[in-house]
Scaffold this motif. Sequence first.
Motif, short mmCIF file in Angstrom:
data_model
loop_
_atom_site.label_atom_id
_atom_site.label_comp_id
_atom_site.label_asym_id
_atom_site.label_seq_id
_atom_site.Cartn_x
_atom_site.Cartn_y
_atom_site.Cartn_z
N THR A 165 1.40 -3.76 5.03
CA THR A 165 1.68 -2.46 4.42
C THR A 165 1.40 -1.33 5.40
OG1 THR A 165 1.19 -3.21 2.19
CG2 THR A 165 1.00 -0.87 2.59
N ILE A 166 0.23 -1.38 6.03
CA ILE A 166 -0.14 -0.32 6.96
C ILE A 166 0.80 -0.34 8.17
CG2 ILE A 166 -1.93 0.52 8.50
CD1 ILE A 166 -3.95 -0.15 6.52
N HIS A 167 1.13 -1.54 8.62
CA HIS A 167 2.02 -1.69 9.77
C HIS A 167 3.36 -1.03 9.51
CE1 HIS A 167 4.63 -4.09 12.58
NE2 HIS A 167 3.61 -3.82 13.37
N SER A 208 4.04 1.12 7.24
CA SER A 208 3.88 2.55 6.94
C SER A 208 3.80 3.37 8.22
CB SER A 208 2.62 2.79 6.10
OG SER A 208 2.69 2.07 4.91
N ILE A 209 3.05 2.87 9.18
CA ILE A 209 2.91 3.62 10.44
C ILE A 209 4.25 3.68 11.17
CG2 ILE A 209 1.83 3.65 12.71
CD1 ILE A 209 -0.68 2.65 11.46
N ILE A 234 2.75 5.06 2.17
CA ILE A 234 1.92 3.88 1.92
C ILE A 234 2.10 3.38 0.49
CG2 ILE A 234 -0.45 3.03 1.75
CD1 ILE A 234 -1.22 4.92 3.95
N TYR A 292 -5.21 -0.40 -2.77
CA TYR A 292 -4.33 0.72 -2.45
C TYR A 292 -5.08 2.04 -2.49
CZ TYR A 292 0.34 -1.40 -2.23
OH TYR A 292 1.45 -2.11 -1.85
N MET A 326 -7.38 2.40 0.41
CA MET A 326 -6.61 2.67 1.64
C MET A 326 -6.20 4.13 1.70
SD MET A 326 -3.90 -0.22 2.87
CE MET A 326 -2.96 -0.27 1.38
N THR A 327 -5.59 4.61 0.61
CA THR A 327 -5.06 5.97 0.66
C THR A 327 -6.18 7.00 0.75
OG1 THR A 327 -4.92 5.91 -1.74
CG2 THR A 327 -2.89 5.57 -0.54
N ILE A 357 -7.60 6.94 4.35
CA ILE A 357 -6.69 7.53 5.33
C ILE A 357 -6.55 9.03 5.13
CG2 ILE A 357 -4.28 7.56 6.09
CD1 ILE A 357 -4.23 4.57 5.69
#
Lengths: 220, 222, 278
Positions: free
Chosen positions: B25-27, B29-30, B160, B199, B202-203, B206
């Motif tokens: 997911t992060i991959h 998203s970036i 994300i 989730y 994570m959000t 970040i």
Amino acid sequence: MPQYVQDSLNLYDAVLFLQGLGNTVALCLLGLGLGTLIALFVGLARASHFRWLSWPAGLYIEIIRDSPLLMQLYLVFFALPLLGLQVPIFVAGVATLMVNASAFMAEIVRAGIQSVGRDQWDAARGLGMGYPQVMRWVVMPQAFRVMIPPGVGLLIGLIKDSSIISVISYLELTRVGQILTEKTFLSFQVFGIVAALYFVLCYPLSRLALYVERRLKVGG
Amino acid sequence: MHGYVFQFRPIFQELPLLLSGALVTIHISILTLFFSFIVGTMGALCRLSRLRWLNVAAKWYVEFIRNTPLLVQLFFIYFGFSQINIEVPNYLAGLIGLVVNNGAYLTEIVRAGIEAIHKGQFEAGLSLGLSFPQLMRYVVFPQAFRVIYPPLCNQFIGIILWSSLVSTIAVEDLALRGKELASTTFRCFETYAVVTLVYVVMTLTISGVLKVLGRRFFSRPA
Amino acid sequence: MRITWRSVGVGILIGVLALLLWPQAAKAGEAGPVMQDTLNTVIKRGELIVGTFDFFPPWGFRDAQNNIVGMDVDIAKELAGDEVLKVKLTLVPVPTTQDRINFLLSGKIDVAISNFTATLPRSKAITFSNPYVIDGIGAIFRKEAKIKTWADLNEKKVAVTTGSTGEILVKEQAPKATLLRFDQASTALLAVQQGKADAQIEDYTYTVYHAGRDPKKSLGYIDKPLAFQPYCFGVRKFDQEWLNYVNFFIYRLQQSGKMKELYKKWFNAEPFRVSPIW
């Protein structure tokens, strides 16, 4: 064996498209309507000076805004019944959109309330009005005008978000797209039509939001 | 009701599986942020261009994307293009879908940032003999970025969260891992509650980090 | 922008929630089971809600008028219309494979009749009736791929449906195959048709049906099923009366020859022999 092969879209499929469109509209209007009712309370709490009101409201808003809609839907649809609450498909869809909309709408409500100048408050209080009267006659009418453009924006967002409700088998527009693609394998045409229908729903609304915004700015 | 007892342990035991999905997911998203920023910048320049057809084309791109759902855009790219014989593997389709989608929103964000800069800056830069690319790079962007930064961060958080939709086209992200786990353990509430938790964590992390970074780099007066 | 101290508050709330619910992890099904009585609920309600697929011909799919039809649908009609129930039939198209269990557990449907293969792991969550038909696992593949056995799947891209028996079998029998997971069998089939996958592992009757209907005739299927699978009705646990009822219904369905008749209608063949009890 009775072979069923359909290689192109037919009249019944057109009817299904319209059904899906209608269901999407119903879902979103209800979701926004009920969500706004909740948002009025949450937004008021959030704008309040009392920490014990604004902090939990802020928490509610934050959690809903920071979690994916897909997960919220699963929790409402599959998880709630395990705690004893029976939720039919349409209700689950409306409930999820309602809760989601309420969080975003609450922020809009808060911004609307806080946009009304302090002088208005003081003048109204000076006239001897109590808190509820100030809210009802002075603040909310003015806040309401500020809330409309982002509110319409939220409705547009909700219409798009409703596409997720397809995963719980509710017959909204995206689900119609899936059903017809499964039947005919004409994904390019089917999803093209689906996208066009969403566009037809949302674009006029976005023009409306712009129009309202311009009118409100000029009016002052 | 059904005599249900919450059991979180099977879920927590499989946490590494979920976290591997979170990594995907992060991959994605970036990567999405990076490419959609490029797309958004190009779009913004088109919107500000004096060439009418560029302006109009960009406008219609933005309007079309902003008025149709991401899920339909993903299905269209993944299934629709294959039908006309353009093959797109699922991760790439997800990435393209997200980039095209966010590119439209970023077009508006970058455009607002550039328009926020006082016209005098452009004139001063041009009078100093700077070429257009130099003007953009040394005068416009540094100032525009300050305006762009907050909505950009919000957009990233949105990326994300909405990247969870690529799970519908078989990309092994956090949402798909959650679905898998729910189907093997048959415990949907616990699984989805934990996935939602991941989730949210994570959000929040970040966005907190981004806010701190923002204060660090942008607190100096203009 | 988000305020950091609120994030801390959220983090604390979540942590507390997780801790509160953790002790539950130690107890395993201690709370007393609540007995279900779906049979009487259905009779009282006057409506039988059946979960089927709407993308899985010939068991459950949409016809030209977009009605849900198929073998499972006909069986559901028999169940709703029999002499005891005589109730209205409501079909709920279940979107994905594992949704059958989810919808059943969350009370959205009374019974799942959707080419539901009985497996031991699934039996932990729900209860299966006696088998009403025996199907198998087949493969549908692009003719160039030439699949004959499980071993041929290694080193190939195999499309499966998440949570299906096919997915589990491929993982066991062909560990070196690259799995592409989809929510629905029809999307997995689309992937094979579009060349994204070399083969799809799905129920045998499904593969035969679709290989036959492919207009480009580029898909092949395996003659004999790779594994045999019983299809059963799915019902909730602790629902003994309902389970007994549907079991007897299935027995009657087969004994009266109705099953043979329906199978002939949809498959133009004789059904595999089903033993009357487990």
